[in-house]
Design a protein around this motif. Structure first.
Motif, PDB file in Angstrom:
ATOM      1  N   LEU A  81      10.861 -51.113  -4.914  1.00 39.78           N
ATOM      2  CA  LEU A  81      10.828 -50.497  -6.242  1.00 39.78           C
ATOM      3  C   LEU A  81      12.124 -49.757  -6.551  1.00 39.78           C
ATOM      4  O   LEU A  81      12.564 -49.708  -7.698  1.00 39.78           O
ATOM      5  CB  LEU A  81       9.640 -49.538  -6.350  1.00 39.78           C
ATOM      6  CG  LEU A  81       8.245 -50.164  -6.349  1.00 39.78           C
ATOM      7  CD1 LEU A  81       7.189 -49.073  -6.426  1.00 39.78           C
ATOM      8  CD2 LEU A  81       8.080 -51.136  -7.508  1.00 39.78           C
ATOM      9  N   ALA A  82      12.725 -49.158  -5.527  1.00 38.21           N
ATOM     10  CA  ALA A  82      13.963 -48.404  -5.744  1.00 38.21           C
ATOM     11  C   ALA A  82      15.170 -49.311  -5.933  1.00 38.21           C
ATOM     12  O   ALA A  82      16.211 -48.856  -6.425  1.00 38.21           O
ATOM     13  CB  ALA A  82      14.198 -47.461  -4.559  1.00 38.21           C
ATOM     14  N   GLY A  83      15.062 -50.578  -5.551  1.00 38.03           N
ATOM     15  CA  GLY A  83      16.193 -51.491  -5.619  1.00 38.03           C
ATOM     16  C   GLY A  83      16.521 -51.956  -7.025  1.00 38.03           C
ATOM     17  O   GLY A  83      15.802 -51.700  -7.992  1.00 38.03           O
ATOM     18  N   ASP A  84      17.632 -52.682  -7.128  1.00 41.14           N
ATOM     19  CA  ASP A  84      18.123 -53.106  -8.439  1.00 41.14           C
ATOM     20  C   ASP A  84      17.181 -54.064  -9.155  1.00 41.14           C
ATOM     21  O   ASP A  84      17.185 -54.136 -10.385  1.00 41.14           O
ATOM     22  CB  ASP A  84      19.496 -53.763  -8.290  1.00 41.14           C
ATOM     23  CG  ASP A  84      20.573 -52.758  -7.906  1.00 41.14           C
ATOM     24  OD1 ASP A  84      20.342 -51.559  -8.138  1.00 41.14           O
ATOM     25  OD2 ASP A  84      21.615 -53.171  -7.369  1.00 41.14           O
ATOM     26  N   GLU A  85      16.363 -54.819  -8.414  1.00 47.08           N
ATOM     27  CA  GLU A  85      15.446 -55.750  -9.073  1.00 47.08           C
ATOM     28  C   GLU A  85      14.383 -55.018  -9.882  1.00 47.08           C
ATOM     29  O   GLU A  85      13.839 -55.573 -10.834  1.00 47.08           O
ATOM     30  CB  GLU A  85      14.759 -56.643  -8.036  1.00 47.08           C
ATOM     31  CG  GLU A  85      15.630 -57.767  -7.510  1.00 47.08           C
ATOM     32  CD  GLU A  85      14.825 -58.779  -6.731  1.00 47.08           C
ATOM     33  OE1 GLU A  85      13.660 -59.027  -7.108  1.00 47.08           O
ATOM     34  OE2 GLU A  85      15.343 -59.323  -5.754  1.00 47.08           O
ATOM     35  N   PHE A  86      14.108 -53.780  -9.485  1.00 49.50           N
ATOM     36  CA  PHE A  86      13.060 -53.034 -10.182  1.00 49.50           C
ATOM     37  C   PHE A  86      13.655 -51.808 -10.882  1.00 49.50           C
ATOM     38  O   PHE A  86      14.130 -51.902 -11.996  1.00 49.50           O
ATOM     39  CB  PHE A  86      11.932 -52.673  -9.214  1.00 49.50           C
ATOM     40  CG  PHE A  86      11.115 -53.877  -8.826  1.00 49.50           C
ATOM     41  CD1 PHE A  86      10.053 -54.292  -9.605  1.00 49.50           C
ATOM     42  CD2 PHE A  86      11.444 -54.631  -7.703  1.00 49.50           C
ATOM     43  CE1 PHE A  86       9.317 -55.423  -9.291  1.00 49.50           C
ATOM     44  CE2 PHE A  86      10.721 -55.761  -7.370  1.00 49.50           C
ATOM     45  CZ  PHE A  86       9.654 -56.160  -8.159  1.00 49.50           C
ATOM     46  N   PHE A  87      13.661 -50.637 -10.257  1.00 49.48           N
ATOM     47  CA  PHE A  87      14.047 -49.433 -10.971  1.00 49.48           C
ATOM     48  C   PHE A  87      15.536 -49.095 -10.875  1.00 49.48           C
ATOM     49  O   PHE A  87      16.023 -48.284 -11.651  1.00 49.48           O
ATOM     50  CB  PHE A  87      13.223 -48.241 -10.486  1.00 49.48           C
ATOM     51  CG  PHE A  87      11.764 -48.336 -10.834  1.00 49.48           C
ATOM     52  CD1 PHE A  87      11.360 -48.907 -12.024  1.00 49.48           C
ATOM     53  CD2 PHE A  87      10.799 -47.847  -9.974  1.00 49.48           C
ATOM     54  CE1 PHE A  87      10.021 -48.994 -12.363  1.00 49.48           C
ATOM     55  CE2 PHE A  87       9.450 -47.930 -10.296  1.00 49.48           C
ATOM     56  CZ  PHE A  87       9.060 -48.502 -11.489  1.00 49.48           C
ATOM     57  N   GLY A  88      16.263 -49.652  -9.918  1.00 48.51           N
ATOM     58  CA  GLY A  88      17.696 -49.352  -9.808  1.00 48.51           C
ATOM     59  C   GLY A  88      17.947 -47.868  -9.690  1.00 48.51           C
ATOM     60  O   GLY A  88      18.774 -47.292 -10.406  1.00 48.51           O
ATOM     61  N   VAL A  89      17.233 -47.217  -8.758  1.00 46.00           N
ATOM     62  CA  VAL A  89      17.253 -45.759  -8.661  1.00 46.00           C
ATOM     63  C   VAL A  89      18.642 -45.195  -8.400  1.00 46.00           C
ATOM     64  O   VAL A  89      18.989 -44.117  -8.896  1.00 46.00           O
ATOM     65  CB  VAL A  89      16.269 -45.314  -7.557  1.00 46.00           C
ATOM     66  CG1 VAL A  89      16.420 -43.839  -7.261  1.00 46.00           C
ATOM     67  CG2 VAL A  89      14.837 -45.610  -7.986  1.00 46.00           C
ATOM     68  N   ALA A  90      19.469 -45.904  -7.635  1.00 44.04           N
ATOM     69  CA  ALA A  90      20.784 -45.373  -7.293  1.00 44.04           C
ATOM     70  C   ALA A  90      21.624 -45.103  -8.548  1.00 44.04           C
ATOM     71  O   ALA A  90      22.290 -44.069  -8.657  1.00 44.04           O
ATOM     72  CB  ALA A  90      21.518 -46.346  -6.369  1.00 44.04           C
ATOM     73  N   ALA A  91      21.591 -46.008  -9.499  1.00 44.51           N
ATOM     74  CA  ALA A  91      22.385 -45.844 -10.720  1.00 44.51           C
ATOM     75  C   ALA A  91      21.624 -45.131 -11.832  1.00 44.51           C
ATOM     76  O   ALA A  91      22.223 -44.456 -12.673  1.00 44.51           O
ATOM     77  CB  ALA A  91      22.863 -47.214 -11.222  1.00 44.51           C
ATOM     78  N   HIS A  92      20.290 -45.270 -11.839  1.00 45.09           N
ATOM     79  CA  HIS A  92      19.477 -44.697 -12.923  1.00 45.09           C
ATOM     80  C   HIS A  92      18.238 -44.043 -12.320  1.00 45.09           C
ATOM     81  O   HIS A  92      17.154 -44.629 -12.309  1.00 45.09           O
ATOM     82  CB  HIS A  92      19.074 -45.786 -13.917  1.00 45.09           C
ATOM     83  CG  HIS A  92      20.230 -46.583 -14.440  1.00 45.09           C
ATOM     84  ND1 HIS A  92      21.113 -46.089 -15.375  1.00 45.09           N
ATOM     85  CD2 HIS A  92      20.657 -47.839 -14.127  1.00 45.09           C
ATOM     86  CE1 HIS A  92      22.031 -47.008 -15.636  1.00 45.09           C
ATOM     87  NE2 HIS A  92      21.785 -48.069 -14.896  1.00 45.09           N
ATOM     88  N   PRO A  93      18.380 -42.826 -11.806  1.00 47.03           N
ATOM     89  CA  PRO A  93      17.274 -42.196 -11.064  1.00 47.03           C
ATOM     90  C   PRO A  93      16.070 -41.781 -11.899  1.00 47.03           C
ATOM     91  O   PRO A  93      15.003 -41.551 -11.357  1.00 47.03           O
ATOM     92  CB  PRO A  93      17.934 -40.966 -10.429  1.00 47.03           C
ATOM     93  CG  PRO A  93      19.113 -40.672 -11.302  1.00 47.03           C
ATOM     94  CD  PRO A  93      19.600 -41.994 -11.801  1.00 47.03           C
ATOM     95  N   LYS A  94      16.236 -41.687 -13.218  1.00 50.28           N
ATOM     96  CA  LYS A  94      15.133 -41.190 -14.046  1.00 50.28           C
ATOM     97  C   LYS A  94      14.842 -42.128 -15.212  1.00 50.28           C
ATOM     98  O   LYS A  94      15.721 -42.806 -15.734  1.00 50.28           O
ATOM     99  CB  LYS A  94      15.453 -39.802 -14.598  1.00 50.28           C
ATOM    100  CG  LYS A  94      15.497 -38.712 -13.542  1.00 50.28           C
ATOM    101  CD  LYS A  94      15.722 -37.359 -14.180  1.00 50.28           C
ATOM    102  CE  LYS A  94      15.730 -36.258 -13.119  1.00 50.28           C
ATOM    103  NZ  LYS A  94      15.934 -34.912 -13.733  1.00 50.28           N
ATOM    104  N   ALA A  95      13.580 -42.134 -15.596  1.00 44.91           N
ATOM    105  CA  ALA A  95      13.164 -42.733 -16.857  1.00 44.91           C
ATOM    106  C   ALA A  95      12.825 -41.584 -17.800  1.00 44.91           C
ATOM    107  O   ALA A  95      12.238 -40.590 -17.377  1.00 44.91           O
ATOM    108  CB  ALA A  95      11.954 -43.631 -16.659  1.00 44.91           C
ATOM    109  N   VAL A  96      13.215 -41.713 -19.070  1.00 46.15           N
ATOM    110  CA  VAL A  96      13.013 -40.622 -20.026  1.00 46.15           C
ATOM    111  C   VAL A  96      12.332 -41.159 -21.277  1.00 46.15           C
ATOM    112  O   VAL A  96      12.749 -42.180 -21.843  1.00 46.15           O
ATOM    113  CB  VAL A  96      14.356 -39.958 -20.409  1.00 46.15           C
ATOM    114  CG1 VAL A  96      14.125 -38.838 -21.428  1.00 46.15           C
ATOM    115  CG2 VAL A  96      15.068 -39.418 -19.174  1.00 46.15           C
TER     116      VAL A  96
END
Length: 419
Positions: A323-338
């Motif tokens: 889920l944290a990877g680029d295929e899903f949420f891309g947490v490293a570059a975009h840690p939050k949804a607003v």
């Protein structure tokens, strides 16, 4: 005493050390939580390495001459049976693990040591449960066989004093007798050392699969569709939400600033996604919201919800890492949804819709949520839902998300208190 060939000796001790590592890691895999993804990947890499080394060991076994058995009778038959069982274990455990990964509901790409891609086996999804059961049973059988193997070797070398262990040493030296078995202990300790410090801690309840909606949540106008993907505003610990402001506000009376609402602990936000006729469900454990609203004048609403995407969990550490990877949420570059919304509209008794903007993975799109309020006084129960198309946000944009439904269903529920 005749020794095994040097290559056989190398393979024997290398496989033994790797098996010790796998056993140390395997005991904790189910308790790792989201941080277990990298450990799972390493576990798979080591497993495939054991498979390759075992195949090489079988070739060497019939290519190079090996020492004759030192014992006959039932003891010799038992030793042969243990050896045969160990080979089945060293082949079967990696193969069932490979089958398990290949038939998982969500396809997790495997890179051996982060480099070489491992293709999925062409097996039906129905093989997943048998593969899982076989993998677990083989692990325990393997541990028992390893214990018997070690006990037998020690019996021969130290009780019968026939020097059996020297056959598996490059030279007849006490240093080898200590150093090579020590590799097994090192493998086990390394396996324990790489585990996250919190591996033994239970996953917070909010990260687990959300519980069924309460009666109040079921009153929400929007339904929760089947979909995995992403984020929608809800709040769990530090949010603010509307409650019905004073019913005593008279018609035509000037409207003052809307009340701010603080979300109370114990709320949930969950998501679900259809996957090949089944549903994957999960939730977020960390999110905040700032909400001001007069329920009698919903156009006064001012809502901002932030979700920490790294807190997403579907209750499976393997998938959580994805889920944290680029295929899903891309947490490293975009840690939050607003999610932000200015104003809301009434859709029924105590029911509302807020239309605003959802920003996820650097993409902003229009998004609406539906929610309802219930309860008297200054504390209200808030429940709601939303349906989000994941493709515009690039969520599930690779092989792993190919079987997922195109829309994500999000539901939330919490209590809010007027400030």
């Amino acid at each position: 005493m005749q020794r095994y060939s040097r290559i056989a000796i190398f393979l024997h001790w290398a496989i033994a050390a790797l098996l010790a590592f796998q056993i140390a890691v395997g005991w904790a895999l189910e308790d790792l939580g989201a941080r277990g993804f990298a450990v799972f990947q390493l576990h798979k890499s080591i497993g495939i390495s054991i498979l390759g080394l075992t195949l090489a060991r079988i070739v060497v076994r019939y290519w190079k001459p090996r020492p004759a058995p030192v014992e006959g009778g039932w003891q010799g038959a038992l030793a042969k049976a243990v050896h045969a069982g160990l080979y089945l274990f060293m082949l079967g455990a990696p193969l069932t693990g490979w089958a398990l990964v290949s038939t998982a509901k969500v396809k997790v790409p495997t890179l051996i040591f982060g480099t070489v891609p491992l293709p999925h086996l062409p097996l039906p999804m129905s093989a997943n449960d048998p593969a899982s059961a076989a993998h677990a049973v083989l692990a325990w059988i393997g541990i028992a066989l390893l214990a018997l193997h070690v006990a037998g070797a020690l019996r021969h070398h130290f009780l019968m004093r026939d020097g059996l262990l020297w056959r598996m040493m490059p030279a007849r030296s006490p240093l080898w007798l200590v150093a090579l078995p020590t590799l097994i202990a090192v493998g086990f300790l390394l396996g324990r050392a790489i585990l996250p410090a919190s591996a033994s801690k239970a996953m917070p309840q909010a990260m687990a699969v959300p519980s069924a909606p309460t009666a109040a949540e079921e009153e929400a106008p929007a339904t929760v569709a089947n979909v995995l993907g992403t984020d929608v505003p809800g709040n769990t610990e530090n949010a603010a939400v509307p409650s019905e402001a004073d019913n005593a506000v008279a018609a035509g009376e000037p409207v003052g600033p809307p009340s701010s609402w603080a979300v109370q602990p114990g709320g949930t936000i969950g998501f679900s996604v259809g996957n090949g006729g089944e549903t994957i469900s999960g939730g977020f454990s960390r999110w905040t919201a700032k909400i001001a609203m007069d329920p009698d004048h919903p156009d006064s609403a001012d809502i901002r919800v932030e979700i920490d995407l790294a807190s997403a969990s579907v209750g499976d550490s393997y998938k959580d890492g994805m889920l944290a990877g680029d295929e899903f949420f891309g947490v490293a570059a975009h840690p939050k949804a607003v999610f932000t919304a200015k104003g809301a509209e009434r859709t029924g008794a105590n029911s509302y819709r807020a239309s605003g903007t959802l920003t996820l993975k650097g993409v902003s799109k229009p998004q609406s949520i539906r929610f309802s309020l219930s309860g008297p006084g200054k504390t209200r129960r808030v429940s709601g839902s939303a349906t989000i198309a994941r493709a515009p946000f690039g969520v599930g944009n690779g092989e792993s998300g190919a079987g997922l439904d195109p829309k994500v269903a999000v539901h939330f529920g919490f209590s809010a208190k007027a400030e």
